[in-house]
Design a protein around this motif. Structure first.
Motif, PDB file in Angstrom:
ATOM      1  N   GLU A  83       0.827  -1.204   0.000  1.00 44.26           N
ATOM      2  CA  GLU A  83       0.000   0.000   0.000  1.00 44.26           C
ATOM      3  C   GLU A  83       0.866   1.262   0.000  1.00 44.26           C
ATOM      4  N   LEU A  84       2.150   1.103   0.326  1.00 50.79           N
ATOM      5  CA  LEU A  84       3.072   2.230   0.413  1.00 50.79           C
ATOM      6  C   LEU A  84       4.053   2.265  -0.747  1.00 50.79           C
ATOM      7  N   VAL A  85       4.501   1.083  -1.165  1.00 48.46           N
ATOM      8  CA  VAL A  85       5.504   0.963  -2.228  1.00 48.46           C
ATOM      9  C   VAL A  85       4.934   0.074  -3.321  1.00 48.46           C
ATOM     10  N   THR A  86       5.083   0.496  -4.576  1.00 53.03           N
ATOM     11  CA  THR A  86       4.554  -0.302  -5.679  1.00 53.03           C
ATOM     12  C   THR A  86       5.373  -1.574  -5.861  1.00 53.03           C
ATOM     13  N   GLN A  87       4.839  -2.483  -6.658  1.00 49.47           N
ATOM     14  CA  GLN A  87       5.544  -3.728  -6.930  1.00 49.47           C
ATOM     15  C   GLN A  87       6.846  -3.479  -7.688  1.00 49.47           C
ATOM     16  N   THR A  88       6.962  -2.325  -8.314  1.00 47.73           N
ATOM     17  CA  THR A  88       8.201  -1.969  -9.018  1.00 47.73           C
ATOM     18  C   THR A  88       9.082  -1.058  -8.164  1.00 47.73           C
ATOM     19  N   LEU A  89       8.824  -1.062  -6.848  1.00 43.20           N
ATOM     20  CA  LEU A  89       9.663  -0.397  -5.846  1.00 43.20           C
ATOM     21  C   LEU A  89       9.644   1.122  -5.931  1.00 43.20           C
ATOM     22  N   LYS A  90       8.564   1.686  -6.440  1.00 40.30           N
ATOM     23  CA  LYS A  90       8.401   3.135  -6.421  1.00 40.30           C
ATOM     24  C   LYS A  90       7.526   3.507  -5.228  1.00 40.30           C
ATOM     25  N   ILE A  91       7.857   4.622  -4.580  1.00 41.58           N
ATOM     26  CA  ILE A  91       7.087   5.075  -3.433  1.00 41.58           C
ATOM     27  C   ILE A  91       5.764   5.670  -3.912  1.00 41.58           C
ATOM     28  N   LYS A  92       4.684   5.391  -3.183  1.00 32.31           N
ATOM     29  CA  LYS A  92       3.395   5.986  -3.488  1.00 32.31           C
ATOM     30  C   LYS A  92       3.321   7.319  -2.743  1.00 32.31           C
ATOM     31  N   ARG A  93       3.510   8.381  -3.476  1.00 32.20           N
ATOM     32  CA  ARG A  93       3.675   9.701  -2.878  1.00 32.20           C
ATOM     33  C   ARG A  93       2.482  10.095  -2.016  1.00 32.20           C
ATOM     34  N   ARG A  94       1.286   9.881  -2.513  1.00 30.70           N
ATOM     35  CA  ARG A  94       0.097  10.278  -1.743  1.00 30.70           C
ATOM     36  C   ARG A  94       0.039   9.533  -0.411  1.00 30.70           C
ATOM     37  N   THR A  95       0.357   8.258  -0.454  1.00 28.17           N
ATOM     38  CA  THR A  95       0.280   7.452   0.769  1.00 28.17           C
ATOM     39  C   THR A  95       1.313   7.896   1.789  1.00 28.17           C
ATOM     40  N   VAL A  96       2.545   8.106   1.332  1.00 21.22           N
ATOM     41  CA  VAL A  96       3.594   8.498   2.276  1.00 21.22           C
ATOM     42  C   VAL A  96       3.308   9.875   2.862  1.00 21.22           C
ATOM     43  N   LEU A  97       2.753  10.784   2.077  1.00 18.88           N
ATOM     44  CA  LEU A  97       2.423  12.103   2.598  1.00 18.88           C
ATOM     45  C   LEU A  97       1.301  12.022   3.640  1.00 18.88           C
ATOM     46  N   ALA A  98       0.327  11.125   3.392  1.00 17.16           N
ATOM     47  CA  ALA A  98      -0.770  10.979   4.344  1.00 17.16           C
ATOM     48  C   ALA A  98      -0.284  10.358   5.652  1.00 17.16           C
ATOM     49  N   ARG A  99       0.562   9.343   5.553  1.00 17.84           N
ATOM     50  CA  ARG A  99       1.016   8.651   6.755  1.00 17.84           C
ATOM     51  C   ARG A  99       2.023   9.467   7.560  1.00 17.84           C
ATOM     52  N   ALA A 100       2.693  10.391   6.899  1.00 18.04           N
ATOM     53  CA  ALA A 100       3.706  11.192   7.593  1.00 18.04           C
ATOM     54  C   ALA A 100       3.223  12.606   7.858  1.00 18.04           C
ATOM     55  N   SER A 101       1.915  12.797   7.951  1.00 21.92           N
ATOM     56  CA  SER A 101       1.359  14.149   8.084  1.00 21.92           C
ATOM     57  C   SER A 101       1.892  14.880   9.307  1.00 21.92           C
ATOM     58  N   ALA A 102       2.072  14.159  10.417  1.00 23.69           N
ATOM     59  CA  ALA A 102       2.562  14.817  11.637  1.00 23.69           C
ATOM     60  C   ALA A 102       3.999  15.300  11.444  1.00 23.69           C
ATOM     61  N   ALA A 103       4.842  14.451  10.858  1.00 22.39           N
ATOM     62  CA  ALA A 103       6.231  14.856  10.621  1.00 22.39           C
ATOM     63  C   ALA A 103       6.294  16.021   9.653  1.00 22.39           C
ATOM     64  N   ILE A 104       5.408  16.044   8.665  1.00 24.40           N
ATOM     65  CA  ILE A 104       5.401  17.135   7.685  1.00 24.40           C
ATOM     66  C   ILE A 104       5.011  18.455   8.349  1.00 24.40           C
ATOM     67  N   GLU A 105       3.999  18.399   9.210  1.00 25.62           N
ATOM     68  CA  GLU A 105       3.583  19.625   9.884  1.00 25.62           C
ATOM     69  C   GLU A 105       4.714  20.186  10.748  1.00 25.62           C
ATOM     70  N   ASN A 106       5.489  19.291  11.332  1.00 30.37           N
ATOM     71  CA  ASN A 106       6.632  19.752  12.141  1.00 30.37           C
ATOM     72  C   ASN A 106       7.661  20.491  11.296  1.00 30.37           C
ATOM     73  N   LEU A 107       7.751  20.135  10.025  1.00 31.01           N
ATOM     74  CA  LEU A 107       8.717  20.785   9.132  1.00 31.01           C
ATOM     75  C   LEU A 107       8.320  22.231   8.826  1.00 31.01           C
ATOM     76  N   TYR A 108       7.067  22.583   9.081  1.00 28.93           N
ATOM     77  CA  TYR A 108       6.593  23.938   8.757  1.00 28.93           C
ATOM     78  C   TYR A 108       6.199  24.725   9.997  1.00 28.93           C
ATOM     79  N   ARG A 109       6.673  24.301  11.142  1.00 33.10           N
ATOM     80  CA  ARG A 109       6.402  25.058  12.373  1.00 33.10           C
ATOM     81  C   ARG A 109       7.531  26.035  12.635  1.00 33.10           C
TER      82      ARG A 109
END
Length: 601
Positions: A575-601
């Motif tokens: 659900e996070l990484v495709t079968q061809t080993l590419k990161i699913k950008r939307r998924t990683v951004l959703a799961r890391a929302s807390a860390a992302i918000e910290n980057l803009y505080r």
């Protein structure tokens, strides 16, 4: 508007369908070894299989499929690790007149159910660890009327083949030639980095055209005297296309599903040609650098790597190599390069790199050590390669010219558009098809340009483009690829849409990061729930700050990342990484929302 066309090298209209490739090869060289198959005999761990023997295996299983009730055009799913039985099932399905639906062995039950439902699969063939997932998917969706058959159980595929004893050769031949070039050959579900997977319909013309034209363009690489190991998933169109090219050209194939055994298998099989994603090449180089550092030869290795890049640059430019460079290269060849080639089996003439953009300096490095890398570009919808460098004409930083029978156009927005023999017939959903084409060209979703020599240069994904709050448009791929050259970073994801500055998530490689932690006495623990775990170790941040600074130096000030966060994730999560080993950008951004918000505080 930029556009470049390469005319086809082979007229394919005399062929009926993909099965002709095997039939013709079996007539031309029945005793030639087509495959090497793992065997339990320690004295001979790889058993040779001739073209005639492979054809017989395919025909037996095809007859079994017919006897079991497969009708022309029926969908047959294959879900298993990369192995000889996969190849037999693939060709047997086509001999029986079926349409193959490949399913990645690591697909989740929900993904499998979605595929068999959408493709209306009637029968499935699976590996030992996949067969129950297939049966559960059939039970859930009401599909699979002809059952799921195991490649390994005594009552599985062997019994299925035995059912075909009453099916005559004439009936098999009628089924084999039922499909013409424009009939569907396979339905491949895209990995979906930015949305839900879509079923791409590839025709027999797509495969036959690609196989024969690519084989003609790469005769120095694919030939009866060569051999290769396929360790990419056969559910991926690139691996299946490669298999067909090798089969039609008489190149021996060995399959390997356990990638932890790649090094030992390279030493045994000693391939002349390999296909690898850039990450594999990065790991080979990083492992060599680490080994040198452990032996207190880090500075010597750095000089050797620089020498390899200089040698590769001279070779690309067909320039005269200065005597001092020759001497340095000869020295480092004895110290390092010959050993690296030996690790790869000692006979590799070329490596084909695809699946992601390759760092130009890495390409030059491998050319400098004596293993030229041919970089190509393609998608599921183009039946794998659309463009490619040629053995005698490699230009690092590009993915080459359109392959024979293909045209590449660059739209006004910079999107790469494709037309040609490999471009698919469309998606299962007509609405998806309508959105995918413009003026008869397939919209790849990738950005790029064509250089003066007609070579395509990739610039990133159209959907990944970031527009900051001050209106600056940023293509993140150059910065991300630069950071991903670090063995510690599996994926770099730039952030900044609608923000005042750019930041990034660095998804750590669990193996490399774990080794680093052990070496310095740190503790890195991933959240078992599937959430992304932020890593705040100051020593690791300091180490990777240098990688980020180097990446920033390669781009303009407005494209530089100001802050970054380190995260650990389960990289086996489909659900996070495709079968061809590419990161699913939307998924990683959703799961890391807390860390992302910290980057803009």
């Amino acid at each position: 508007m930029q556009e470049h066309t390469t005319e086809p090298l082979v007229d394919i209209d005399g062929r009926r369908n993909v099965t002709d490739l095997l039939v013709d090869r079996a007539v031309a060289a029945p005793a030639h070894i087509a495959f090497e198959v793992p065997d339990a005999d320690p004295a001979a761990p790889w058993r040779p299989v001739t073209t005639a023997a492979f054809l017989a295996d395919v025909q037996d299983l095809a007859k079994g499929l017919i006897a079991t009730g497969i009708a022309p055009g029926d969908a047959i799913a294959i879900m298993a690790p990369t192995r000889y039985a996969w190849a037999v099932a693939d060709l047997a399905a086509w001999f029986a007149g079926g349409v193959v639906v490949p399913v990645y062995e690591t697909s989740s039950p929900a993904q499998v159910a979605a595929i068999v439902r959408d493709a209306r699969v009637r029968l499935a063939i699976g590996g030992a660890d996949q067969i129950e997932v297939l049966r559960d998917a059939f039970a859930e969706t009401g599909t699979g009327a002809l059952g799921a058959w195991s490649m390994d159980a005594p009552d599985g595929v062997a019994r299925l083949a035995a059912r075909g004893a009453a099916v005559g050769d004439d009936e098999l031949e009628r089924r084999r030639i039922h499909a013409d070039l424009d009939a569907p050959a396979t339905i491949v579900y895209t990995s979906g980095t930015t949305g839900e997977p879509k079923g791409a319909i590839l025709t027999h013309r797509n495969f036959v055209g690609q196989v024969l034209n690519i084989a003609a363009a790469y005769r120095e690489v694919v030939h009866p005297g060569g051999n290769t190991i396929i360790f990419l998933p056969l559910a991926h169109v690139l691996a299946r296309g490669l298999q067909l090219i090798c089969l039609a050209s008489g190149m021996r194939i060995a399959h390997l599903s356990d990638t932890s055994r790649v090094v030992e298998t390279l030493g045994t099989i000693r391939p002349t040609f390999l296909v690898a994603v850039p990450r594999v090449l990065e790991k080979i180089q990083a492992a060599a650098a680490q080994k040198a550092a452990d032996a207190r030869l880090g500075a010597v290795w750095s000089a050797a790597a620089s020498t390899a890049v200089a040698w590769g640059t001279a070779a690309e430019d067909h320039a005269r190599v200065p005597l001092p460079l020759r001497a340095r290269r000869a020295l480092f060849d004895r110290l390092f390069f010959a050993r690296l080639r030996a690790v790869m089996g000692g006979r590799v003439d070329y490596v084909l790199s695809g699946g992601a953009a390759l760092d130009p300096e890495l390409s030059l490095f491998f050319r400098g050590i004596g293993v030229p890398v041919i970089e190509g570009y393609g998608l599921t919808e183009t039946t794998a390669p659309l463009t490619g460098n040629l053995p005698h004409d490699i230009r690092s930083g590009t993915v080459g010219r359109p392959l024979p029978g293909s045209t590449v156009r660059i739209s006004a927005e910079g999107e790469i558009l494709a037309r040609g023999v490999g471009v698919f017939a469309g998606y299962r959903d007509p609405a998806h098809t309508a959105d995918a084409f413009v003026d008869g060209f397939f919209r790849t979703g990738d950005l790029g340009h064509i250089d003066p020599a007609g070579r395509v240069v990739l610039e990133g994904r159209l959907k990944d483009v970031i527009v900051t709050s001050n209106g600056k448009t940023v293509v993140p791929s150059v910065w991300e690829r630069a950071v991903e050259t670090s063995p510690l970073v599996a994926h770099a994801v730039m952030i900044g849409e609608g923000r005042s500055y750019l930041s990034a998530l660095l998804v750590l490689d669990p193996v490399a990061a774990g080794a680093w932690a052990d070496a310095v006495g740190a503790a890195l623990e991933r959240d078992a729930s599937g959430a992304l775990t932020e890593v705040t170790d100051a020593r690791l941040r300091e180490h990777l700050q240098g990688i980020v600074d180097a990446a920033n130096a390669r781009v303009s000030r407005s494209e530089q990342v100001r802050r970054f966060a380190l995260v650990l994730a389960d990289l086996d999560d489909t659900e996070l990484v495709t079968q061809t080993l590419k990161i699913k950008r939307r998924t990683v951004l959703a799961r890391a929302s807390a860390a992302i918000e910290n980057l803009y505080r």
